[in-house]
Scaffold this active site. Structure first.
Site, PDB file in Angstrom:
ATOM      1  N   HIS A  13       0.712   1.751  -5.583  1.00 36.32           N
ATOM      2  CA  HIS A  13      -0.574   1.204  -5.399  1.00 36.32           C
ATOM      3  C   HIS A  13      -1.668   2.480  -5.602  1.00 36.32           C
ATOM      4  O   HIS A  13      -2.609   2.252  -6.259  1.00 36.32           O
ATOM      5  CB  HIS A  13      -0.886   0.464  -3.915  1.00 36.32           C
ATOM      6  N   ASP A  18      -9.643  -0.457  -6.597  1.00 38.77           N
ATOM      7  CA  ASP A  18      -8.776  -0.590  -5.780  1.00 38.77           C
ATOM      8  C   ASP A  18      -8.244  -2.121  -5.987  1.00 38.77           C
ATOM      9  O   ASP A  18      -7.195  -2.655  -5.395  1.00 38.77           O
ATOM     10  CB  ASP A  18      -9.703  -0.717  -4.418  1.00 38.77           C
ATOM     11  N   HIS A  58       1.020  -1.361   0.220  1.00 35.79           N
ATOM     12  CA  HIS A  58       0.047   0.100   0.083  1.00 35.79           C
ATOM     13  C   HIS A  58       0.908   1.099  -0.046  1.00 35.79           C
ATOM     14  O   HIS A  58       0.905   1.898   0.982  1.00 35.79           O
ATOM     15  CB  HIS A  58      -0.963   0.057   1.158  1.00 35.79           C
ATOM     16  N   HIS A 100      -6.469   7.553  -1.997  1.00 38.41           N
ATOM     17  CA  HIS A 100      -7.466   6.771  -1.057  1.00 38.41           C
ATOM     18  C   HIS A 100      -6.738   6.087  -0.219  1.00 38.41           C
ATOM     19  O   HIS A 100      -7.356   5.474   0.742  1.00 38.41           O
ATOM     20  CB  HIS A 100      -8.340   5.875  -2.150  1.00 38.41           C
ATOM     21  N   ASP A 101      -5.583   5.798  -0.326  1.00 39.89           N
ATOM     22  CA  ASP A 101      -4.678   5.038   0.737  1.00 39.89           C
ATOM     23  C   ASP A 101      -3.356   5.755   1.169  1.00 39.89           C
ATOM     24  O   ASP A 101      -2.528   5.034   1.718  1.00 39.89           O
ATOM     25  CB  ASP A 101      -4.154   3.481   0.227  1.00 39.89           C
TER      26      ASP A 101
END
Length: 860
Positions: A563, A720, A559, A599-600
């Site tokens: 990614h 994702d 992550h 998002h991460d």
């Protein structure tokens, strides 16, 4: 007819009793009663002691009733009862002792003293500074209060309870005493005492009966007075709590203003001339630079009193409320020790011991050094004092409130203590509000500081931006000194070609590219969407934002920034290549791609469940979707920085809508929510097949905000999980990265949480990875891409990719199963051979009947 004489009338009436009674009731009864009630004084001769007739006694009773009806002053009513009792008991004098509790100790204080049949109220009423006080373990009155029974002492010299200190003070000789308690239910209210029988050597049983009979009047008077006083006190108490409560909740930020507002508002209900509030320094530990002079011997160590929790008693502020004469409020910061409210030592004593101190006669007090002369030009002097601590919820003394001179001249009593204690207790508890506010304010300030620290390390600095915006090299100046056209010219040369790098393809791979090249590809996507010019995104801010995003991702196994970029690239591909852009506005497309990149951000390499198990602060901050909400807040934090804010030129409605779309998009990446939304998405896909033309469906969807949000949420899930759709050469490598990160979490669960991880996160079961991948594809992933390919056939390549990868993983899983089967068969053969060999050993055959044979002997 001759004149009728009095003797004849009397003889006639004696002979005709019925007629006499009827005539009296008809003509004289009402008038007689009216005259009796209307008379100002009873027609009884009190000049000499004598036994009253029944008529005189009736007149005395009427007089007492009339006096009780007309007179509202308690002392005067009781005084009249005592005067009558002096005559009826033929006592030389009587006294009234009021029962009260002061500083938690019960005592009796003279209220009416030396009452006799000819006495005047003003001469017998005892002023507060002239009171004679008996503790309950002293004197006959103390004994009566303790036993709650009448006491008749014929000879004081022979009574063990008698104390002659009052005789010494008054130069009076007490020979005999009759004393009785005045009760209110089971509680003693006062003691009434008669001394020295005039026409006898002692008081008789008859005197006791008379005292008890007339004591009913005194009892009734005291009960009415007591109930009225209690009602008044409770009313004041209610008003104090109500008004102080309203002011406390008006001021939640500062303890000084909170106390001042509350105490000033309730001043009318406190019933005193002055009150003073001293606020204590709450510092428990001195700074090292204050300690050094003491340790070096330059300054003597503090030797004064301390609070119960060990703090030095230092009043950093005193607030004086002056209510007599012209009202005034004085605030004294850092008051000197000789300040009138502190010089006595009482506030320090209260702060040291945490006790309530009620001083009835301040000038006569020996323990505390109260000023005996007037304090100012008004001539005001301290007479009686009530001081009590202000204690917070932690049982720390935060201040001392001291009240001076009750307005009616009496000393403060038990009800005053209760009332003032209610106020100080409420104020003490209310300290929790400013304390909480201060703690929250400190936390907020710390948060801002930490955010500033994080942004300092995450933000793209002026050296890093030159890797992309080479303004120094091209123009010899900084980016903020350049025009937008100049920056656009540099970026046009630096940014990669979309077709060459295939950033709009579903099979895109980041593996050959550096992280800096990925940043450039991300910037290029905004230009491909044509949102930079439309929404006036500053190009310097765009570059800094994308570069800062790459730094915001941690250097962890999976992550990481790669990614994050891949999810953003897949979102871009779904919009452009997958033709989903037609449902969304340009603003929504901008928000969706930005959300995908964010998002991460700041992922820790562990999932939500681990955050909860390890009691991470994130789990306490966010109730659900823990990491997703953290990623969202981190992204918003970057966008709040002016130099990174790519939304800075949006109007208010546009900005709110963009942030709203980002909220939904990032939270939707929580797989726990995936199973809730996929049925709704399936219905939308089914509905799309009912429209005859693509144009009608598009127009319908563009107006359906909820359906658009559901589609966007499923797009985020598809992005994702998109690594599962990549070509096998890419997917197999990425799967190992995902597994490695899972295994790292499994190791943490073993070592930190002392728990066994699930098979997916157990590196001891790494050989089962293909089988786990097949299960993950079947249970989670296939539905997403099957429905999207049904929704838009342009997205079919993603379904083809996952289908092919499933075959590859299935082949590896079958190979693993076959290998495990061979090993199992081999193991079974070895066990069978071992069992057979054991059976051929001496004594190894089973005995007849199935009984176990002995290994040491056998039966022939």
């Amino acid at each position: 007819m001759g004149e009728v004489t009095a003797e004849e009338v009397e003889k006639f009436l004696d002979s005709n009793i019925g007629f006499a009674k009827q005539y009296y009731n008809l003509h004289y009864r009402a008038k007689l009663i009216s005259d009796l009630l209307g008379a100002k004084e009873a027609a009884v001769d009190f000049s000499n002691y004598h036994s009253p007739s029944s008529m005189e006694e009736s007149e005395i009773i009427f007089d007492l009733l009339r006096d009780f009806q007309e007179n509202l002053q308690t002392e005067k009513c009781i005084f009249n009862v005592m005067k009558k009792l002096c005559f009826l008991l033929q006592a030389d004098r009587m006294s009234l002792f009021m029962y009260r509790t002061r500083n938690g100790i019960a005592e009796l204080a003279t209220r009416l003293f030396n009452v006799h049949k000819d006495a005047v109220l003003e001469d017998c009423l005892v002023m507060p500074d002239q009171e004679i006080v008996f503790p309950l373990d002293m004197g006959i009155v103390g004994h009566v209060a303790h036993s709650k029974k009448i006491a008749n002492v014929p000879n004081t010299e022979e009574d063990e309870h008698f104390c002659d200190f009052v005789d010494i003070l008054t130069e009076y000789k007490t020979k005999n005493i009759l004393a009785s308690p005045i009760m209110n239910g089971k509680d003693v209210v006062a003691i009434i005492m008669a001394v020295n029988k005039v026409d006898g050597s002692h008081f008789t049983k008859r005197d006791e009966e008379i005292l008890l009979k007339y004591l009913n009047f005194a009892n009734l008077i005291m009960k009415v007075y007591h109930l009225s006083y209690l009602h008044n006190c409770e009313t004041r108490r209610g008003q104090i709590l109500l008004w102080s409560g309203s002011k406390v909740f008006e001021e939640l930020t500062d303890i000084e203003r909170q106390f001042h507002k509350a105490l000033y508002t309730v001043r009318a209900f406190l019933n005193c001339d002055r009150y003073s509030v001293g606020l204590l320094d709450m510092t428990k530990q001195k700074e090292f630079f204050d300690v050094w002079p003491v340790l070096m011997g330059e300054v003597p160590p503090y030797s004064g009193p301390r609070t119960p929790d060990g703090r030095e008693i230092n009043f950093y502020k005193v607030i004086d409320y002056i209510l007599h004469g012209k009202e005034d409020i004085k605030v004294i910061p850092n008051p000197p020790p000789d300040h009138w409210a502190l010089v006595s030592g009482l506030p320090a004593y209260v702060a040291q011991n945490g006790l309530i101190c009620n001083i009835m006669n301040a000038p006569a007090e020996d323990f505390f050094a109260f000023q005996k002369e007037p304090l100012d030009e008004s001539g005001w002097m301290i007479k009686n004092v009530l001081s009590m601590p202000i204690v917070n919820k932690k049982e720390e003394i935060v201040g001392v409130a001291t009240f001076y001179n009750r307005k009616d001249g009496k000393p403060f009593d038990e009800m005053d203590e209760t009332l003032m204690e209610s106020l100080t207790q409420f104020l003490g508890w209310s300290v929790l509000n400013p304390d909480t506010y201060e703690s929250m304010n400190k936390l907020e300030n710390r948060k801002d500081i930490f955010q500033d620290i994080v942004k300092y390390h995450v933000k793209c600095d002026n050296e890093e931006i030159q890797k992309i915006l080479k303004t120094r090299e091209v123009y010899g100046k900084e980016p903020w000194e350049c025009e937008e056209e100049e920056l656009a010219e540099i970026l046009q040369a630096e940014l990669p070609d979309a077709d060459k790098y295939e950033i709009n393809k579903f099979h895109f791979s980041d593996l050959p590219l550096t992280e800096l090249e990925l940043v450039k590809c991300g910037i290029q996507m905004y230009y491909e969407l044509k949102v930079v010019d439309k929404f006036h995104i500053p190009q310097e801010a765009l570059v800094r934002f994308m570069y800062s995003l790459s730094k915001g991702y941690r250097k962890i196994t999976y992550h990481n920034w790669r990614h994050g970029f891949n999810v953003g690239q897949t979102m871009f591909s779904l919009l452009v290549t997958g033709k989903l852009k037609r449902y969304f506005t340009d603003l929504e497309a901008l928000a969706m791609v930005t959300a995908a990149f964010c998002h991460d951000i700041d992922h820790r390499g562990t999932n939500n469940l681990y955050q909860m198990k390890s009691q991470n602060p994130l789990a306490k901050l966010h109730g659900s979707s823990i990491l997703e909400r953290h990623h969202l807040e981190f992204g918003k934090t970057l966008l709040r920085d002016e130099s990174l804010n790519i939304f800075q030129n949006l109007n208010r409605r546009q900005h709110e809508h963009a942030i709203h779309m980002m909220d939904i998009a990032i939270i939707a990446t929580d797989l726990a929510l995936y199973f809730k939304k996929r049925t709704m998405f399936q219905k939308i896909v089914d509905q799309s097949k009912t429209y005859e033309s693509e144009q009608e469906w598009t127009q319908y969807m563009m107006l359906e905000q909820t359906r658009k949000e559901i589609v966007m949420a499923m797009m985020m899930t598809a992005c994702d999980l998109s690594a599962i759709t990549k070509p096998w050469e890419v997917q197999s490598q990425v799967a190992l990265l995902v597994a490695a990160e899972f295994w790292e979490q499994g190791d943490l669960e073993r070592t930190v949480l002392q728990q066994n991880p699930i098979p997916m996160m157990d590196r001891n079961k790494a050989d089962e990875l293909p089988k786990l991948q097949v299960g993950f594809i079947d249970f989670v992933c296939t539905f997403v891409y099957k429905e999207f390919s049904r929704f838009h056939e342009e997205i079919t390549p993603m379904l083809d990719g996952i289908t092919n990868n499933r075959k590859e993983w299935k082949a590896l899983a079958d190979e693993y199963d076959a290998k495990m089967k061979v090993q199992e068969e081999k193991k079974q053969k070895q066990q069978s051979a071992k069992s057979a060999a054991a059976g051929n050993q001496p004594g190894g055959n089973p005995s007849p009947g199935g009984a176990t044979t002995s290994k040491s002997c056998c039966i022939q």
